[in-house]
Design a protein around this motif. Structure first.
Motif, short mmCIF file in Angstrom:
data_model
loop_
_atom_site.label_atom_id
_atom_site.label_comp_id
_atom_site.label_asym_id
_atom_site.label_seq_id
_atom_site.Cartn_x
_atom_site.Cartn_y
_atom_site.Cartn_z
N THR A 280 0.83 -1.21 0.00
CA THR A 280 0.00 0.00 0.00
C THR A 280 0.87 1.26 0.00
N SER B 229 0.30 7.54 -2.05
CA SER B 229 0.51 8.31 -3.28
C SER B 229 0.15 7.51 -4.53
N GLU B 230 -0.79 8.07 -5.28
CA GLU B 230 -1.20 7.44 -6.54
C GLU B 230 -0.02 7.37 -7.52
N GLU B 231 0.76 8.46 -7.57
CA GLU B 231 1.91 8.51 -8.49
C GLU B 231 2.93 7.45 -8.13
N LEU C 151 2.28 4.61 -6.67
CA LEU C 151 1.73 3.29 -7.02
C LEU C 151 1.84 3.01 -8.52
N THR C 152 1.78 4.06 -9.31
CA THR C 152 1.96 3.87 -10.76
C THR C 152 3.38 3.35 -11.04
N ARG D 221 -4.26 1.79 -2.77
CA ARG D 221 -3.92 3.16 -2.39
C ARG D 221 -4.66 3.58 -1.12
N ALA E 288 -5.84 1.43 3.50
CA ALA E 288 -5.87 1.13 2.07
C ALA E 288 -6.42 -0.27 1.80
#
Ligand code: GLN
Length: 288
Positions: free
Chosen positions: A139, A142-144, A146-147, A164, A170
């Protein structure tokens, strides 16, 4: 310009900009720009550098002069012998963290359920899935990040379940894990401004900042770990060189045993490992 001349030019320019260890950076930049390894380049020192190679090198040097980390400029780094894609949204995987992975891999974790909190680039999650055969969930808030982590899992050909959110929040359900691992942000807020410009100005602050005493994430992770860790399950943290005692104390006060502090290759405390104590059934006494 020949390779020999350009190596000197890069090294001199980086040195003037205050970049530590400019020879190493020059070597990595040349290998990447020329698409070959350094031993080959050393055999062609008197050859002219093709225009497209010098153009790439110019770009790299300009960025490095601004103290952008070498790994961010190249777009990748090596960790545990695997290749990891990185950018400005994740902490660059560090050699210190390899000590954490090696400690976990001392046991057979094939098929074990592992939870990696604050996964960032995914370097811990992907390494444990790839090298240990673990079933890994990871987990990050930050979305960025996780990308980046998802790309690293894909390029290293492992399945990791990414979610996330803020630490355990999460997770889609209250599942149990055999191992919880984390290299959370652990720098004391007021220390961040004293760090090297590469870290201070170019790595994500949310990946560094562990609040006033640097321990905020350890406290939160340990407080709730009991809900997610199987009895006898293990908790592994990367820690700052001066946090061994404090993190061990937090674990001791929260029903963990078998607490060990492990050093990195520079002889600094770097990892804390502990085991969740088995819950002993309470004997009810009736003394009235
Ligand atoms: N888990 C990632 C790593 O070990 C990111 C850590 C962080 O952002 N604090 O590199």
């Amino acid at each position: 310009m020949t390779y020999q001349e350009i190596i000197k030019k890069i090294t001199d320019e980086l040195k003037t900009a205050g970049v530590p260890d400019p020879e190493t950076d020059a070597r990595f930049f040349l290998e990447e720009a020329a698409g070959t390894d350094y031993s080959h380049l050393l055999m062609q020192l008197r050859d002219e550098v093709p225009d497209e190679v010098s153009a790439s090198l110019e770009k790299y040097i300009e960025a490095r002069k601004h103290r952008i980390p070498l790994q961010q400029i190249l777009g990748f780094t090596e960790f545990m012998g695997l290749k990891f894609y990185v950018n400005e949204h994740v902490l660059c995987p560090r050699q210190d963290t390899e000590v954490l992975i090696e400690q976990i891999l001392k046991n057979d974790i094939g098929g074990s359920r592992v939870l990696d909190l604050c996964t960032g680039s995914g370097c811990i999650a992907v390494s444990l899935a790839k090298l240990g055969g673990a079933d890994v969930t990871a987990t990050d808030i930050s979305e960025e990040a996780l990308t980046v982590a998802a790309r690293n899992a894909q390029e290293n050909e492992v399945d990791v379940h990414f979610f996330r959110g803020d630490l355990y929040d999460a997770l889609p359900s209250d599942e149990k894990y055999d191992i919880i691992v984390s290299n959370p942000p652990y720098i004391r807020t007021q220390v961040i401004d004293t760090l090297a410009p590469e870290v201070r100005d170019h790595e994500p602050r949310i990946a560094l900042d562990g609040d006033a005493d640097g321990l905020a994430f350890y406290r939160r992770i340990i407080n709730d770990a009991g809900t997610y860790l199987n009895e006898g399950g293990r908790l592994y943290f990367e820690i700052g060189f001066d946090q061994g005692k404090a993190v061990s104390e937090l674990l001791r006060n929260n029903a963990y045993e078998d607490i060990h502090v492990i050093k990195d290759y520079s002889h600094n405390d770097r990892v804390v490992a502990a085991k969740r104590r088995a819950v002993v059934a309470q004997v009810m006494t009736n003394d009235t």
